[in-house]
Write a protein that holds these residues in place. Sequence first.
Motif, mmCIF file in Angstrom:
data_model
loop_
_atom_site.group_PDB
_atom_site.id
_atom_site.type_symbol
_atom_site.label_atom_id
_atom_site.label_comp_id
_atom_site.label_asym_id
_atom_site.label_seq_id
_atom_site.Cartn_x
_atom_site.Cartn_y
_atom_site.Cartn_z
ATOM 1 N N SER A 208 18.303 43.067 50.222
ATOM 2 C CA SER A 208 17.680 41.865 49.667
ATOM 3 C C SER A 208 18.742 41.035 48.958
ATOM 4 N N SER B 185 17.767 37.403 48.161
ATOM 5 C CA SER B 185 16.965 36.466 47.378
ATOM 6 C C SER B 185 15.681 37.165 46.925
ATOM 7 N N SER B 186 15.112 36.688 45.834
ATOM 8 C CA SER B 186 13.824 37.214 45.379
ATOM 9 C C SER B 186 12.706 36.592 46.211
ATOM 10 N N SER B 187 11.649 37.357 46.446
ATOM 11 C CA SER B 187 10.506 36.837 47.195
ATOM 12 C C SER B 187 9.228 37.470 46.661
ATOM 13 N N LEU C 151 6.785 41.387 43.607
ATOM 14 C CA LEU C 151 7.999 40.575 43.457
ATOM 15 C C LEU C 151 9.189 41.436 43.874
ATOM 16 N N ASP C 152 9.757 41.146 45.022
ATOM 17 C CA ASP C 152 10.883 41.919 45.547
ATOM 18 C C ASP C 152 12.181 41.246 45.145
ATOM 19 N N THR C 153 13.011 41.961 44.404
ATOM 20 C CA THR C 153 14.254 41.358 43.896
ATOM 21 C C THR C 153 15.469 42.130 44.406
ATOM 22 N N CYS D 184 23.486 39.903 42.169
ATOM 23 C CA CYS D 184 22.271 39.084 42.080
ATOM 24 C C CYS D 184 21.451 39.421 40.839
ATOM 25 N N ASP E 43 19.242 36.684 39.125
ATOM 26 C CA ASP E 43 18.012 36.394 39.847
ATOM 27 C C ASP E 43 16.939 37.422 39.488
ATOM 28 N N THR E 44 17.348 38.680 39.401
ATOM 29 C CA THR E 44 16.420 39.753 39.043
ATOM 30 C C THR E 44 15.919 39.568 37.611
ATOM 31 N N THR F 31 13.252 36.936 37.536
ATOM 32 C CA THR F 31 12.010 37.382 38.167
ATOM 33 C C THR F 31 11.213 38.285 37.235
#
Length: 222
Positions: free
Chosen positions: A24, A26-28, A42-44, A50, A53-54, A57
């Motif tokens: 992974s 990007s977060s999605s 929420l997948d980080t 990264c 980003d985590t 999130t």
Amino acid sequence: VKARRGGQSATSDWMDIEKKRGISISSSALQFEYDGFCVNLLDTPGHQDCSEDTDRTLVAADAALMLIDGAKGVEPQTIKLFKVCRDRGIPIVTVVNKMDRPGLDPLDLMDQVAKTLDIATVPLNWPVHPDDGTFVGVVDRVSQNIIVYDRQGAGTEVVPQRVIPLDDPGLDELLGAEAHAELLESLELVEMAGDEWSVERFLAGEVTPFFFGSAMTNFGVG
């Protein structure tokens, strides 16, 4: 999440580079219904590059899944992300993955998490290995049943399973007398020395429930 050799990537990994590298970036967010609840997953990204980003999130999360490799235990990035969760008071569920491979003793893993991260640990299930050392299922400590999975169905969406009471006399034959005795001894140790489960303490971030399983074979995931 299916094996990369199976030609499928995680549903949340939508970028081409994520599919190719099996990680992974990007977060999605994934939304689905389960057992009467609407769940937003929420997948980080888990790797260090990264981490910002985590961190962002986690501001939106109600709880977090802390995934531990059964062979590696607590890793440096785990410690860093755990601190973010603790600072924000996020409840944490611990999932020990890759129990189908050689790894650390479950009691040692729990002790490592408790000491390294300073949090109480309570296993709500327990891995079952017969005399040959393979991973065949888990003990549900709440219902006091053993859930045995069908290895023929490993990797499918729903793995066929059998539910056997923990006091079933046939377990000696199924697991082997030595492995059965070791399983009962481990469960007794956990019962005597382990922390007590408390929903209130979990929501306060003071205790984390432990679940053992194998994502690749779909054993213990349910």
